[in-house]
Scaffold this active site. Structure first.
Site, PDB file in Angstrom:
ATOM      1  CB  SER A  33     -48.077  16.381  35.602  1.00 21.31           C
ATOM      2  OG  SER A  33     -48.355  15.045  35.217  1.00 21.31           O
ATOM      3  CE1 TYR A  81     -48.698  18.270  30.460  1.00 19.84           C
ATOM      4  CE2 TYR A  81     -48.197  16.183  31.525  1.00 19.84           C
ATOM      5  CZ  TYR A  81     -48.976  17.322  31.419  1.00 19.84           C
ATOM      6  OH  TYR A  81     -50.030  17.511  32.297  1.00 19.84           O
TER       7      TYR A  81
END
Ligand code: NAD
Length: 249
Positions: free
Chosen positions: A140, A155
């Protein structure tokens, strides 16, 4: 056909609007045999039925090593080989550092990072025997810019860990003609945010994106297709940004 008769495994591919399901559709259109792995067998089967006749569902919890090994054994028993693995399963939580509990940490890092390791461990021996394969990992932009979009720092850490693990494995398995690359999506409109991404948040994020739109699942699926196919035959250990220019460096 960029993936004619290639056996492609995609984790987390049952979510109807998700990146994985879109990738399954695109790969199927490009001639692939597609194994849709997700937590629930019925949902995986339903997704496969909507993708097409060369798609099938397999229940798999990527955080569980036996589940990963069993899922890949089922794919190989059915198809005889595995050519492509897309590590796409992932979850996120919009938490601040001081609010992350041990359980939150495990939930988020286990699906992305541990899941990637276990799935790679399950497919790599088959790819070694075949002397070829392509693995693509879904990191990401959060890994590169330190979050700040939706997911919490845990995350970002999980997604950054995926980049390191992918690069190290790319070195280790290049000699067996196994390519391992990563994709770093920006904000893609799927259900991963569980309705917690408000219109106001979207507007603010939009002002930071040169291409002036949020991403679509198809945008990421196209990058997966490039990295899965022989179009990228001299690429390994690479990171492909799919973020509309949100992060340029
Ligand atoms: P999604 O929520 O639509 O799909 C994720 C899928 O993963 C779901 O089908 C879910 O059931 C599955 N899953 C969750 N835990 C699992 C487990 N333990 N084992 C197997 N499957 C599991 O999300 P999405 O937006 O399509 O995300 C796909 C990937 O892209 C994720 O790794 C996510 O972190 C990454 N990503 C998404 C965005 C975005 O903006 N949507 C941005 C960057 C990266």
């Amino acid at each position: 056909m960029l993936l004619g008769d290639k056996v492609c495994v995609i984790t987390g591919a049952a979510s109807p609007k998700g990146i994985g399901k879109n990738t399954a559709n695109l790969f199927h259109q490009q001639g692939a045999i597609v194994a849709i792995l997700d937590l629930n067998q019925q949902q995986a089967d339903e997704a496969a039925a909507s993708v097409g006749e060369r798609a099938f569902g397999v229940a798999c919890d990527v955080t569980d090593k036996n589940s990963c090994d069993n899922a890949i054994a089922a794919v190989v028993e059915r198809c005889g080989r595995v050519d492509v693995l897309i590590n796409n399963a992932g979850i996120t939580q919009p938490l601040k550092t001081l609010d992350i509990t041990p359980q939150n940490y495990e939930q988020v890092t286990d699906v992305s990072l541990r899941g990637m390791l276990y799935m790679c461990q399950a497919v790599l021996p088959h790819m070694q025997k075949q002397q070829g394969g392509s693995i693509v990992n879904t990191s990401s932009v959060s890994a590169q810019r330190g979050g700040g979009i939706f997911g919490g720092p845990h995350y970002s850490a999980a997604k950054a860990g995926m980049l390191g693990l992918g690069k190290a494995m790319a070195r280790e398995f290049g000699g067996a003609n196994i390519r391992i690359n990563s994709v770093t999506p920006g904000l893609i409109l799927t259900d991963i945010t569980g309705g917690k991404l408000t219109d106001d948040m979207k507007e603010k994020i939009l002002t930071t994106i040169p291409l002036n739109r949020l991403g679509a699942a198809e945008d990421v699926a196209n990058a997966f297709l490039f990295l899965a196919s022989d179009l990228s035959s001299y690429m390994t250990g690479a990171t492909l940004d799919v973020n509309g220019g949100m992060h340029i460096y």
